[in-house]
Design a protein around this motif. Structure first.
Motif, PDB file in Angstrom:
ATOM      1  N   LYS A 215       0.252   5.289   2.031  1.00 19.87           N
ATOM      2  CA  LYS A 215      -0.907   4.574   2.576  1.00 19.87           C
ATOM      3  C   LYS A 215      -0.448   3.429   3.456  1.00 19.87           C
ATOM      4  O   LYS A 215       0.546   2.755   3.161  1.00 19.87           O
ATOM      5  CB  LYS A 215      -1.760   4.041   1.420  1.00 19.87           C
ATOM      6  CG  LYS A 215      -3.088   3.427   1.841  1.00 19.87           C
ATOM      7  CD  LYS A 215      -4.095   4.481   2.146  1.00 19.87           C
ATOM      8  CE  LYS A 215      -5.379   3.864   2.701  1.00 19.87           C
ATOM      9  NZ  LYS A 215      -5.250   3.406   4.104  1.00 19.87           N
ATOM     10  N   SER A 216      -1.182   3.214   4.526  1.00 25.17           N
ATOM     11  CA  SER A 216      -0.875   2.105   5.437  1.00 25.17           C
ATOM     12  C   SER A 216      -2.008   1.088   5.393  1.00 25.17           C
ATOM     13  O   SER A 216      -3.123   1.386   4.944  1.00 25.17           O
ATOM     14  CB  SER A 216      -0.700   2.635   6.864  1.00 25.17           C
ATOM     15  OG  SER A 216      -1.917   3.195   7.336  1.00 25.17           O
ATOM     16  N   PHE A 217      -1.717  -0.118   5.888  1.00 27.24           N
ATOM     17  CA  PHE A 217      -2.710  -1.185   5.923  1.00 27.24           C
ATOM     18  C   PHE A 217      -2.688  -1.857   7.282  1.00 27.24           C
ATOM     19  O   PHE A 217      -1.643  -1.918   7.941  1.00 27.24           O
ATOM     20  CB  PHE A 217      -2.434  -2.219   4.827  1.00 27.24           C
ATOM     21  CG  PHE A 217      -2.436  -1.640   3.442  1.00 27.24           C
ATOM     22  CD1 PHE A 217      -3.612  -1.518   2.731  1.00 27.24           C
ATOM     23  CD2 PHE A 217      -1.259  -1.197   2.869  1.00 27.24           C
ATOM     24  CE1 PHE A 217      -3.623  -0.964   1.462  1.00 27.24           C
ATOM     25  CE2 PHE A 217      -1.246  -0.647   1.603  1.00 27.24           C
ATOM     26  CZ  PHE A 217      -2.440  -0.535   0.889  1.00 27.24           C
ATOM     27  N   ASN A 218      -3.829  -2.394   7.663  1.00 26.04           N
ATOM     28  CA  ASN A 218      -3.910  -3.142   8.918  1.00 26.04           C
ATOM     29  C   ASN A 218      -3.323  -4.531   8.722  1.00 26.04           C
ATOM     30  O   ASN A 218      -3.432  -5.117   7.631  1.00 26.04           O
ATOM     31  CB  ASN A 218      -5.364  -3.258   9.387  1.00 26.04           C
ATOM     32  CG  ASN A 218      -5.896  -1.928   9.898  1.00 26.04           C
ATOM     33  OD1 ASN A 218      -5.113  -1.063  10.281  1.00 26.04           O
ATOM     34  ND2 ASN A 218      -7.203  -1.759   9.892  1.00 26.04           N
ATOM     35  N   SER A 219      -2.746  -5.080   9.768  1.00 31.71           N
ATOM     36  CA  SER A 219      -2.127  -6.404   9.683  1.00 31.71           C
ATOM     37  C   SER A 219      -3.161  -7.492   9.395  1.00 31.71           C
ATOM     38  O   SER A 219      -2.828  -8.547   8.845  1.00 31.71           O
ATOM     39  CB  SER A 219      -1.402  -6.721  10.991  1.00 31.71           C
ATOM     40  OG  SER A 219      -2.288  -6.635  12.092  1.00 31.71           O
ATOM     41  N   LYS A 220      -4.420  -7.239   9.720  1.00 33.21           N
ATOM     42  CA  LYS A 220      -5.469  -8.245   9.519  1.00 33.21           C
ATOM     43  C   LYS A 220      -5.941  -8.308   8.067  1.00 33.21           C
ATOM     44  O   LYS A 220      -6.602  -9.272   7.661  1.00 33.21           O
ATOM     45  CB  LYS A 220      -6.669  -7.937  10.429  1.00 33.21           C
ATOM     46  CG  LYS A 220      -6.362  -8.056  11.914  1.00 33.21           C
ATOM     47  CD  LYS A 220      -7.594  -7.706  12.749  1.00 33.21           C
ATOM     48  CE  LYS A 220      -7.283  -7.802  14.243  1.00 33.21           C
ATOM     49  NZ  LYS A 220      -8.471  -7.433  15.073  1.00 33.21           N
ATOM     50  N   GLU A 221      -5.607  -7.286   7.293  1.00 39.45           N
ATOM     51  CA  GLU A 221      -6.069  -7.245   5.899  1.00 39.45           C
ATOM     52  C   GLU A 221      -5.227  -8.159   5.020  1.00 39.45           C
ATOM     53  O   GLU A 221      -4.003  -8.096   5.041  1.00 39.45           O
ATOM     54  CB  GLU A 221      -6.017  -5.802   5.374  1.00 39.45           C
ATOM     55  CG  GLU A 221      -7.022  -4.897   6.062  1.00 39.45           C
ATOM     56  CD  GLU A 221      -6.736  -3.415   5.869  1.00 39.45           C
ATOM     57  OE1 GLU A 221      -7.607  -2.609   6.222  1.00 39.45           O
ATOM     58  OE2 GLU A 221      -5.636  -3.076   5.376  1.00 39.45           O
ATOM     59  N   LYS A 222      -5.885  -9.028   4.253  1.00 36.81           N
ATOM     60  CA  LYS A 222      -5.185  -9.960   3.377  1.00 36.81           C
ATOM     61  C   LYS A 222      -4.586  -9.215   2.197  1.00 36.81           C
ATOM     62  O   LYS A 222      -5.116  -8.208   1.743  1.00 36.81           O
ATOM     63  CB  LYS A 222      -6.158 -11.034   2.890  1.00 36.81           C
ATOM     64  CG  LYS A 222      -6.723 -11.899   4.002  1.00 36.81           C
ATOM     65  CD  LYS A 222      -7.704 -12.908   3.457  1.00 36.81           C
ATOM     66  CE  LYS A 222      -8.303 -13.761   4.579  1.00 36.81           C
ATOM     67  NZ  LYS A 222      -9.320 -14.703   4.062  1.00 36.81           N
ATOM     68  N   ILE A 223      -3.492  -9.752   1.682  1.00 35.79           N
ATOM     69  CA  ILE A 223      -2.782  -9.096   0.589  1.00 35.79           C
ATOM     70  C   ILE A 223      -3.670  -8.911  -0.632  1.00 35.79           C
ATOM     71  O   ILE A 223      -3.618  -7.895  -1.322  1.00 35.79           O
ATOM     72  CB  ILE A 223      -1.495  -9.885   0.217  1.00 35.79           C
ATOM     73  CG1 ILE A 223      -0.641  -9.096  -0.776  1.00 35.79           C
ATOM     74  CG2 ILE A 223      -1.836 -11.263  -0.318  1.00 35.79           C
ATOM     75  CD1 ILE A 223      -0.030  -7.848  -0.237  1.00 35.79           C
ATOM     76  N   GLN A 224      -4.541  -9.884  -0.912  1.00 33.33           N
ATOM     77  CA  GLN A 224      -5.401  -9.786  -2.090  1.00 33.33           C
ATOM     78  C   GLN A 224      -6.501  -8.735  -1.922  1.00 33.33           C
ATOM     79  O   GLN A 224      -7.118  -8.319  -2.901  1.00 33.33           O
ATOM     80  CB  GLN A 224      -6.030 -11.150  -2.437  1.00 33.33           C
ATOM     81  CG  GLN A 224      -6.929 -11.734  -1.353  1.00 33.33           C
ATOM     82  CD  GLN A 224      -6.184 -12.682  -0.432  1.00 33.33           C
ATOM     83  OE1 GLN A 224      -4.989 -12.501  -0.214  1.00 33.33           O
ATOM     84  NE2 GLN A 224      -6.873 -13.696   0.062  1.00 33.33           N
ATOM     85  N   ASP A 225      -6.724  -8.305  -0.663  1.00 34.32           N
ATOM     86  CA  ASP A 225      -7.768  -7.308  -0.414  1.00 34.32           C
ATOM     87  C   ASP A 225      -7.233  -5.873  -0.461  1.00 34.32           C
ATOM     88  O   ASP A 225      -8.009  -4.923  -0.523  1.00 34.32           O
ATOM     89  CB  ASP A 225      -8.415  -7.545   0.957  1.00 34.32           C
ATOM     90  CG  ASP A 225      -9.194  -8.863   1.000  1.00 34.32           C
ATOM     91  OD1 ASP A 225      -9.690  -9.275  -0.061  1.00 34.32           O
ATOM     92  OD2 ASP A 225      -9.291  -9.453   2.088  1.00 34.32           O
ATOM     93  N   LYS A 226      -5.924  -5.725  -0.442  1.00 36.54           N
ATOM     94  CA  LYS A 226      -5.354  -4.379  -0.292  1.00 36.54           C
ATOM     95  C   LYS A 226      -5.557  -3.513  -1.532  1.00 36.54           C
ATOM     96  O   LYS A 226      -5.741  -2.303  -1.435  1.00 36.54           O
ATOM     97  CB  LYS A 226      -3.879  -4.482   0.101  1.00 36.54           C
ATOM     98  CG  LYS A 226      -3.758  -4.999   1.539  1.00 36.54           C
ATOM     99  CD  LYS A 226      -2.353  -5.271   1.999  1.00 36.54           C
ATOM    100  CE  LYS A 226      -2.389  -5.845   3.425  1.00 36.54           C
ATOM    101  NZ  LYS A 226      -1.080  -6.197   3.945  1.00 36.54           N
ATOM    102  N   LYS A 227      -5.524  -4.130  -2.711  1.00 41.90           N
ATOM    103  CA  LYS A 227      -5.814  -3.388  -3.941  1.00 41.90           C
ATOM    104  C   LYS A 227      -7.265  -2.897  -3.931  1.00 41.90           C
ATOM    105  O   LYS A 227      -7.553  -1.765  -4.313  1.00 41.90           O
ATOM    106  CB  LYS A 227      -5.552  -4.272  -5.160  1.00 41.90           C
ATOM    107  CG  LYS A 227      -5.733  -3.545  -6.487  1.00 41.90           C
ATOM    108  CD  LYS A 227      -5.341  -4.450  -7.649  1.00 41.90           C
ATOM    109  CE  LYS A 227      -5.572  -3.761  -8.979  1.00 41.90           C
ATOM    110  NZ  LYS A 227      -5.195  -4.630 -10.123  1.00 41.90           N
ATOM    111  N   LYS A 228      -8.161  -3.750  -3.451  1.00 40.29           N
ATOM    112  CA  LYS A 228      -9.575  -3.359  -3.350  1.00 40.29           C
ATOM    113  C   LYS A 228      -9.746  -2.205  -2.363  1.00 40.29           C
ATOM    114  O   LYS A 228     -10.551  -1.297  -2.589  1.00 40.29           O
ATOM    115  CB  LYS A 228     -10.421  -4.560  -2.885  1.00 40.29           C
ATOM    116  CG  LYS A 228     -10.475  -5.703  -3.880  1.00 40.29           C
ATOM    117  CD  LYS A 228     -11.291  -6.866  -3.313  1.00 40.29           C
ATOM    118  CE  LYS A 228     -11.281  -8.051  -4.265  1.00 40.29           C
ATOM    119  NZ  LYS A 228     -12.020  -9.211  -3.673  1.00 40.29           N
ATOM    120  N   ILE A 229      -8.978  -2.263  -1.270  1.00 42.62           N
ATOM    121  CA  ILE A 229      -9.052  -1.204  -0.259  1.00 42.62           C
ATOM    122  C   ILE A 229      -8.621   0.139  -0.849  1.00 42.62           C
ATOM    123  O   ILE A 229      -9.263   1.168  -0.636  1.00 42.62           O
ATOM    124  CB  ILE A 229      -8.192  -1.576   0.973  1.00 42.62           C
ATOM    125  CG1 ILE A 229      -8.873  -2.700   1.761  1.00 42.62           C
ATOM    126  CG2 ILE A 229      -7.943  -0.360   1.868  1.00 42.62           C
ATOM    127  CD1 ILE A 229      -8.008  -3.315   2.823  1.00 42.62           C
TER     128      ILE A 229
END
Length: 381
Positions: A215-229
């Motif tokens: 899985k990849s993440f956008n650079s704008k996404e905060k670290i604390q939001d990635k688990k929620k994503i």
């Protein structure tokens, strides 16, 4: 390009099953040899009409030859088979040439379609095999040996490993109704069309009802939001599935370079083997961090330090079940009583004896609670 004999015979059966005419059909390779025929006695013979089509680049040949030991022809029509503007063989339809011209053209068209389908399947298999080979390299402990080839493959496929990623293992619980390869196509299609699926996401089916998702993440996404994503990602997939299948997902930590990718995979794989997983749940290494540390890098050290204590506990069933259950219940006496079907006073008595014999007071001492939890984790293993 050559026509494989097994594929030719498979295609011929499909064609003859779909042509409602009493005709015989032959498929010849680029040398004029009959490699598939409704009349199996003709397989292996050279077809003069097919040779004439190939050598003289004819669009169609009407013929009326006689069979002999080496040459095999009967009245009918031969038409060349083209793939990517290259003659790869000839299809022949036996019968009165004036009557079967239309049928012959239909057979040619159907044969070329089916051959292209087989080519597409082969390409798809090759693409899938290549993808799996590179994913295995990416998640391997020896990834550093393949960095150059992985980077070339990633560049050719527009992937980057300089962004935040984590490895997730997805396991299907299938009731046996469906073919797993069809389910894999179905699920990958669903995944690619839900929110938070990004172009940088890499997904593959690895067999045994398991998928690997890098899985990849956008650079704008905060670290604390990635688990929620990730939670939303898998919840959305569950909501999109319209057939009777369930799955659970195990998620390793987030890393941002190729060399650390194997650590995220190892963590996901640890969860896969450690947790008594249930359907339709998503699990994160962050929630099992202490267990992972204890049972991996710290297992030998923890075991050696606590060896004497563990020997005493293993000789006392009451100690063992109490420590494991109290740990599972977050040191809650009432929940432990419910789990073990015991009176509160029994559990309190056991905890008193654990304090006296083992010197552990996890209810009142923070450090003892940590040690207690480490002991419980080793005992469960």
């Amino acid at each position: 390009m050559s026509i494989d004999e097994k594929i030719a015979r498979k295609l011929l059966k499909e064609i003859m099953d779909n042509i409602n005419y009493e005709v015989n059909i032959n498929i010849m390779n680029e040398y004029g040899e009959i490699i598939a025929s409704g009349d199996e006695k003709r397989i292996g013979k050279i077809h003069l009409g097919a040779l004439d089509v190939i050598r003289n680049a004819k669009s169609m040949e009407y013929f009326d030859y006689i069979d002999n030991d080496t040459e095999s022809s009967k009245p009918g029509v031969n038409i060349p088979l083209f793939i990517n503007n290259e003659i790869i063989g000839v299809v022949g339809v036996t019968g009165n040439p004036k009557e079967i011209k239309l049928i012959a053209n239909m057979v040619k068209m159907l044969t070329e379609i089916l051959i292209r389908r087989e080519i597409d399947i082969d390409k798809q298999i090759l693409k899938q095999t290549t993808l799996n080979n590179y994913i295995y390299k990416i998640i391997s402990k020896d990834c550093h040996n393949y960095v150059s080839s992985i980077n070339i493959w990633a560049e050719n496929n527009n992937y980057s490993f300089d962004i935040d990623r984590n490895v997730c293992l997805l396991k299907i619980e299938n009731n046996g109704k469906y073919d797993m390869y069809k389910i894999s196509e179905y699920l990958i299609n669903k995944l690619q069309n839900i929110k938070y699926f990004y172009k940088q996401d890499i997904i593959t089916y690895i067999g045994n009802k398991q998928f690997i998702i890098i899985k990849s993440f956008n650079s704008k996404e905060k670290i604390q939001d990635k688990k929620k994503i990730i939670n939303y990602f898998f919840t959305s997939l569950r909501n999109e599935i319209n057939i009777d299948i369930k799955f659970f997902a195990m998620c390793g930590c987030i890393v941002n370079n190729l060399e650390d990718m194997h650590k995220s995979f190892e963590q996901a794989n640890f969860l896969f083997n450690y947790i008594a997983h249930t359907n339709n749940n998503t699990y994160f290494i962050e929630d099992y961090m202490l267990e992972y540390i204890i049972l991996n890098e710290g297992y030998f050290s923890s075991y050696m330090i606590l060896k004497n204590t563990l020997n005493i506990i293993n000789k006392n069933i009451a100690f063992k079940e109490t420590i494991i259950t109290m740990s599972n219940c977050d040191m809650n006496i009432n929940k432990t009583c419910e789990k073990l079907f015991m009176h509160r006073n029994t559990i309190l008595y056991r905890m008193k004896k654990i304090k006296e014999i083992l010197g552990l007071d996890p209810i009142n001492n923070h450090m003892d609670r940590i040690k207690f939890y480490i002991i419980a984790t080793i005992l469960k293993k």
